[in-house]
Motif scaffolding. Structure first.
Motif, short mmCIF file in Angstrom:
data_model
loop_
_atom_site.label_atom_id
_atom_site.label_comp_id
_atom_site.label_asym_id
_atom_site.label_seq_id
_atom_site.Cartn_x
_atom_site.Cartn_y
_atom_site.Cartn_z
N LYS A 17 77.49 -43.80 64.36
CA LYS A 17 77.99 -43.05 63.20
C LYS A 17 76.80 -42.50 62.43
N VAL A 18 77.06 -41.50 61.60
CA VAL A 18 76.01 -40.97 60.74
C VAL A 18 75.50 -42.09 59.83
N GLY A 19 74.20 -42.27 59.81
CA GLY A 19 73.61 -43.36 59.04
C GLY A 19 73.20 -44.55 59.89
N VAL A 43 70.58 -41.76 62.53
CA VAL A 43 71.51 -40.75 63.03
C VAL A 43 71.98 -39.88 61.86
N VAL A 44 71.80 -38.56 61.99
CA VAL A 44 72.17 -37.66 60.90
C VAL A 44 73.36 -36.76 61.25
N ALA A 45 73.63 -36.62 62.55
CA ALA A 45 74.76 -35.76 62.94
C ALA A 45 75.08 -35.97 64.42
N ARG A 46 76.30 -35.58 64.79
CA ARG A 46 76.68 -35.59 66.20
C ARG A 46 76.81 -34.15 66.66
N TRP A 74 73.44 -36.90 69.87
CA TRP A 74 73.24 -37.18 68.44
C TRP A 74 71.94 -36.57 67.98
N ARG A 75 71.93 -36.15 66.72
CA ARG A 75 70.71 -35.68 66.07
C ARG A 75 70.15 -36.84 65.27
#
Length: 230
Positions: free
Chosen positions: A110-112, A73-76, A81-82
């Motif tokens: 979460k990111v990561g 996950v790199v972004a919301r 999610w992206r």
């Protein structure tokens, strides 16, 4: 072994034919379906001839529907999610694409965060889409967030080998110590062991067996494993 170049026709036939990466179905003038290759590589098919695909030595993962991947996950983005799956474009994961997810009850990624997901949509002109459940049962079936563990990168060919139940690596390691794994067809393997030295050993064994690395067979791997501090 049959090698093809992009645009060449492939003799893929089956009542319930499923096309994997590298193949495209086209309609000919007389209404018959023609299967052509979209990439250079070796023509492969399952034992029963139901699924066909092209196996090449591509370095970058090209998404195809129904394939299992490991993403980060790199972004919301709003309710979505992206996710980085190692392809040319980021993938999109809907907040409701999980077993039992509702607008009030959805995973808190979460990111990561690492995800084991399935490609639900893949098209060369669109961003790929993911989902974290089995399309038939709507159950998680192992898909979802991967907590803890360690992510190992390897060649796409190595991942295809590890997805074969007959491959020797994981049964051999599993007879030595408990381990949990998830293999994405996109060149990523998630491993979870009780002790850090076991995790390191698994990662080194994957690297040693990888055709783009050491290329060890089962006998050579057993010797290599004996040199590790496990």
């Amino acid at each position: 072994m049959s090698l093809v170049l992009p645009g060449e026709q492939v003799p893929a036939q089956h009542v319930n034919l499923k096309l994997g990466p590298g193949l495209l179905q086209l309609s000919t003038v007389n209404g018959q379906a023609a299967i052509v290759s979209t990439r250079a590589g070796e023509v492969k098919h399952s034992a029963n001839g139901k699924k066909w695909w092209i196996e090449g030595n591509s370095r970058r993962y090209v998404p195809a529907p129904q394939e299992s991947v490991i993403g980060v996950v790199v972004a919301r983005s709003g309710e979505n999610w992206r996710v980085d799956i190692g392809s040319a474009h980021m993938a999109t994961l809907d907040g409701l694409a999980f077993e039992g997810a509702t607008k009030r009850n959805r995973p808190n990624l979460k990111v990561g965060s690492l995800l084991y997901a399935r490609v639900s949509l893949a098209h060369k002109d669109m961003e790929p889409e993911l989902e974290c459940f089995d399309a038939q049962t709507r159950k998680a079936e192992g898909f979802g967030e991967l907590k803890g563990g360690f992510l190992v990168s390897c060649s796409l060919k190595m991942c295809r080998l590890l997805l074969d139940p007959q491959h020797f690596l994981f049964p051999l390691l599993g007879s030595r110590f408990p381990l949990e794994t998830a293999v994405g067809i996109n060149g990523r393997v998630w491993i979870n062991c009780k002790e850090p030295r076991q995790t390191i050993a698994v990662a080194r064994c994957i690297e040693a067996v990888d055709p783009d690395g050491g290329g060890l067979d089962e006998i050579a791997l057993k010797k290599f494993f004996g040199t590790l501090d496990v």
